[in-house]
Design an enzyme around this catalytic site. Structure first.
Site, PDB file in Angstrom:
ATOM      1  N   SER A   1       0.835  -1.192   0.000  1.00  0.00           N
ATOM      2  CA  SER A   1       0.000   0.000   0.000  1.00  0.00           C
ATOM      3  C   SER A   1       0.872   1.245   0.000  1.00  0.00           C
ATOM      4  O   SER A   1       1.987   1.228   0.517  1.00  0.00           O
ATOM      5  CB  SER A   1      -0.910   0.011   1.230  1.00  0.00           C
ATOM      6  OG  SER A   1      -0.232   0.528   2.367  1.00  0.00           O
ATOM      7  N   ASP A   2       0.360   2.324  -0.571  1.00  0.00           N
ATOM      8  CA  ASP A   2       1.045   3.589  -0.375  1.00  0.00           C
ATOM      9  C   ASP A   2       0.767   4.054   1.050  1.00  0.00           C
ATOM     10  O   ASP A   2      -0.081   3.516   1.756  1.00  0.00           O
ATOM     11  CB  ASP A   2       0.597   4.627  -1.397  1.00  0.00           C
ATOM     12  CG  ASP A   2       1.676   5.680  -1.660  1.00  0.00           C
ATOM     13  OD1 ASP A   2       2.549   5.872  -0.784  1.00  0.00           O
ATOM     14  OD2 ASP A   2       1.647   6.321  -2.722  1.00  0.00           O
ATOM     15  N   TYR A   3       1.478   5.083   1.446  1.00  0.00           N
ATOM     16  CA  TYR A   3       1.520   5.515   2.847  1.00  0.00           C
ATOM     17  C   TYR A   3       0.118   5.821   3.376  1.00  0.00           C
ATOM     18  O   TYR A   3      -0.531   6.780   2.964  1.00  0.00           O
ATOM     19  CB  TYR A   3       2.384   6.769   2.940  1.00  0.00           C
ATOM     20  CG  TYR A   3       2.865   7.114   4.332  1.00  0.00           C
ATOM     21  CD1 TYR A   3       4.176   6.861   4.710  1.00  0.00           C
ATOM     22  CD2 TYR A   3       2.026   7.699   5.266  1.00  0.00           C
ATOM     23  CE1 TYR A   3       4.638   7.185   5.975  1.00  0.00           C
ATOM     24  CE2 TYR A   3       2.472   8.018   6.530  1.00  0.00           C
ATOM     25  CZ  TYR A   3       3.776   7.770   6.881  1.00  0.00           C
ATOM     26  OH  TYR A   3       4.230   8.092   8.135  1.00  0.00           O
TER      27      TYR A   3
END
Length: 842
Positions: free
Chosen positions: A383-385
């Site tokens: 996942s992105d942040y």
């Protein structure tokens, strides 16, 4: 106080060394670097009062927040404080020089932990080992591998409520770590994992290595303008070599989003507006980062981001809504990801946006369906942040618990930074999520750890002795210089360039980037920012005597300077030619740096107006991370050189081009709008039912603006040279071909100038009619060629079925029989053309 200074500081999580460089020409300048956590800082305002220095600064990852520096100097020492947002005031006492290298005293300690004779495992051996280990893990221990934790309280987004990384790692509640920039920090955390965690499973260490680790290369939008895949691949290989020496094994890059809106700050990280060229660059970057095998400790995992459609954010506003048709998704945004996956990328990262009303982080259709099943990606999906938690904020899930279920079900393997996945064991036990979903995710994570050799030698990437060999070494700096030269684009030249390096002519070097080291751009964490070569230094080192360089900053990037314009006008009045160095600071582009206006800041515009009014020849040198609106400058200055952010050797590269030691060859990969009202403007647009033509341009009821052109100021593929290239005699070996045959296109390219140079000949195809409307033209090939003065060369291209294929709702991916136009030329606009027909024998 002139010179280099260093000081040590204690933060709640680590020790930092800061390096300060104080310089003086017409005024004082201050440059700041740090290690081991390289905090990219650029000074916005500097005040000197006797032996007292006060400055405010910023960094791209915390827009709108100021760093404050307040020092008092003595002969060989200084004292004061540095205030960092989120950390607070750090008292500093320092001395002259750069101080000791942190890695030097660490070499022998870590050497004893590394193992000798470890060999690469076979795929079959890895699968067996993964299954054996997976069978020993409890459900909670499996889920622990699915968390990526920040190495410190340093944050790229909202603060995350979580336990310290040391506790999470020791308890087996983390499988990877983000942002452990210090090799000693990597060692410290890896020791905890292999000595204290329940099953002694080593950690992955991740970082954003976007355009260099310590030696900084041009930003990706810049290096895409080189159209040089070998040079881009080598830049990524060097970045991997430097990053892996510090323990990084897993990159959060490359970013391969197609970008058509220059207001979006993240266009600086990509390859521009074209999916064909973007696909070639995606492949080159993956091959550069990953090399021939991930078992090689001088390579790092490439992570393709952001899957998918992130570059289409409405209004060019970061993290905003995306609304795309499936045809646009597949024909424009998907090809670079397909190319990167075919090149063997080990990881993919999701986009922040929604698609068809569903956040990508929760989209089974995109992540499991398109990415895994259709494209065949079997690597790690991260996942992105904070994007798992943001599923709630989007409004798709009511709770974090539901967000975690949706992301896991969509085959998201690792949650970055946040802790929503702590709900997964409960979801499995109650029957809301199959344990096989968890098992598959953990298999992919463990498989990658085995492929990297970490399971057999957890400390193999921790090599401080290689930091000393590789970081900012001469060989890497030379590669950065060469790519920087290739990446600059000459947008306009009415004869003002090249400058005379020798002689008596005087050059007024004016502007906030005339002697600035803010030439590295966003998304870099080099400890050597203070070594960046400025434009002033580049011209001086190129042989232009300092008495010929009349320097005046004129203004800051966004603010006027007292007496700045008057000093600039005075310098211009005494000069024979003016080099006006304007642009954006690093924090004006990149993530969370969208702009409503892509004009130059008003302070710079006022400076330019005053300098141009002097009446001397003016060369505009731009430092920026996106296309800008340059109509005023195009009409009034004699030459414009787009340099983007060229990296550690920027000043040398720019000076080589300005003086003619290097003949510019860069070609734009993103169109420059003539006016902001055109945005988005890109070359491969669709035809409308009422297109503008030469015949109807004066009519009203056609697709045009009342107050300006449809066309960009500088189109995709544009880029001038000190040579003059001409195209003629475009020939096809036949007018019709069929099936899997090929069509050969030949064209003659000539150099009519007295200077040898490199040209990038570009081939475009227009599909005249299709089952869906097709773009006016699409890039399908290019050739680089070197031509001596007066030389002509014939070049050939081959067109095949695959060059004509596209996706349509009815036919999927296929070529359709019909008529086509082929264009070859120096840009998407300046071409020669011919028509042909293709039919499918079947």
């Amino acid at each position: 106080m002139i010179g280099l200074w260093h000081a040590m500081a204690e933060t709640p999580s680590m020790k930092l060394k800061f390096i300060f460089r104080v310089s003086k020409k017409a005024g004082y300048t201050l440059d700041v670097a740090s290690e081991p956590l390289a905090i990219p800082i650029h000074v916005k305002k500097l005040e000197i009062d006797g032996s007292r220095l006060h400055a405010t600064a910023g960094a791209f990852w915390m827009p709108g927040q100021d760093i404050v520096i307040d020092f008092s100097f003595e002969e060989e020492s200084f004292s004061g404080e540095l205030v960092l947002p989120g950390i607070g005031a750090l008292p500093l006492q320092g001395a002259r020089g750069t101080g000791p290298k942190a890695a030097a005293g660490f070499i022998e300690e870590v050497r004893s932990y590394r193992k000798e004779g470890v060999t690469e495992r076979s795929a079959e051996d890895i699968e067996a080992a993964v299954e054996e280990l997976l069978g020993r893990l409890s459900l909670e221990e499996k889920v622990g591998q699915m968390f990526q934790v920040p190495a410190s309280n340093f944050s790229f987004g909202n603060a995350v409520a979580t336990d310290p990384p040391e506790k999470l790692i020791a308890e087996g509640r983390a499988g990877s770590v983000l942002g452990a920039f210090d090799v000693s920090r990597v060692f410290e955390l890896q020791k905890i994992a292999v000595e204290q965690s329940p099953h002694r499973i080593p950690l992955l260490f991740n970082a954003d290595i976007i355009h260099g680790a310590q030696t900084i290369f041009p930003v990706p939008l810049a290096w895409s303008c080189s159209w040089d895949m070998n040079a881009i691949k080598e830049a990524c290989a060097i970045a991997a070599r430097e990053a892996s020496a510090s323990g990084t094994v897993y990159n959060h890059g490359p970013m391969i989003d197609v970008g058509r809106d220059p207001r979006w700050g993240r266009v600086v990280e990509g390859a521009g507006e074209d999916p064909y060229l973007g696909s070639l660059i995606a492949k080159a970057q993956v091959e550069g980062f990953q090399g021939d095998t991930l078992f090689d400790p001088e390579t790092i995992v490439a992570c393709l981001k952001h899957f998918i459609g992130y570059g289409a954010a409405e209004g060019g506003r970061d993290y905003n809504t995306v609304d795309l048709s499936e045809a646009t998704l597949r024909n424009v945004y998907l090809p670079p990801f397909q190319a990167g996956i075919e090149a063997g990328a080990g990881s993919v990262m999701n986009a922040f946006n929604i698609y068809e009303g569903v956040p990508v982080a929760a989209s089974e259709k995109l992540l499991e369906g398109v990415l895994r099943e259709e494209l065949g990606f079997d690597g790690v999906l991260i996942s992105d942040y904070g994007s798992v938690q943001e599923i709630v904020e989007h409004g798709l899930a009511e709770t974090e618990r539901e967000a975690a279920r949706l992301a896991a079900q969509a085959t998201m393997d690792i949650e970055m930074a946040t802790r929503s996945y702590e709900y997964l064991p409960q979801l499995v036990r109650e029957g809301s999520l199959a344990e096989s979903v968890i098992d598959d995710a953990v298999r992919r994570i463990l498989r990658l750890k085995f492929r990297l050799g970490l399971m057999d030698d957890p400390f193999r990437y921790i090599r401080p002795e290689k930091e000393l060999d590789y970081h900012f070494c001469a060989e890497h700096l030379q590669a950065s210089l060469e790519l920087a030269r290739k990446s600059a684009v000459l947008l306009k030249n009415d004869g003002a360039l090249p400058l005379a390096a020798n002689g008596d002519s005087r050059i007024a070097l004016i502007g906030p980037f005339a002697d600035s080291r803010d030439l590295l751009g966003p998304w870099q964490f080099s400890r050597y920012g203070y070594e960046t070569v400025t434009l002033y230094e580049g011209l001086r080192d190129n042989g232009i005597a300092e008495e010929r360089l009349l320097y005046a900053a004129g203004c800051g990037v966004t603010e006027p300077l007292d007496g700045g314009i008057e000093a600039a006008v005075a310098a211009a009045s005494k000069a024979d030619v003016v080099v006006l160095a304007l642009g954006e600071s690093s924090d004006m582009s990149g993530e969370a740096a969208s702009r409503l206006s892509i004009d130059l800041p008003e302070a710079q515009q006022r400076l330019a107006e005053a300098v141009v009014a002097v009446g001397k020849p003016v060369v505009l040198v731009l430092t920026n991370g996106r296309p800008l609106v340059l109509g005023w400058f195009h009409e009034r200055v004699d030459a414009i050189l787009e340099t983007w952010f060229l990296g550690s050797q920027a000043g040398h590269a720019i000076a080589d081009i300005l003086t003619g030691d290097y003949n510019p060859s860069g070609k734009l990969t993103m169109s420059f709008p003539a006016h902001q009202g055109q945005i988005p403007v890109y070359y491969n647009h669709f035809r409308t039912g009422r297109p503008v033509t030469d015949a109807n341009a004066g009519s009203k009821f056609i697709s045009k603006y009342l107050d300006g052109p449809n066309e960009p100021l500088y189109p995709f593929g544009h880029g001038l040279s000190y040579s003059r290239f001409e195209y003629k005699d475009l020939r096809l070996d036949r007018e019709m071909f069929a099936g899997d045959d090929k069509l050969t296109v030949t064209v003659t390219v000539s150099n009519s100038a007295p200077l040898a140079g490199e040209e990038t000949a570009q081939l475009y195809i227009q599909d005249r009619h299709g089952s869906i409307v097709r773009p006016v033209k699409e890039l399908k090939g290019y050739r680089k060629l070197w031509l001596e003065p007066g030389e002509s060369k014939e070049i050939t291209f081959e067109i095949r079925r695959s060059d004509l294929a596209f996706w349509s709702p009815a036919g999927g991916y296929a070529a359709e029989a019909g008529k086509f136009v082929v264009y070859v030329g120096t840009s998407s606009k300046e071409t020669v053309s011919a028509e042909f027909e293709w039919k499918d024998r079947d």
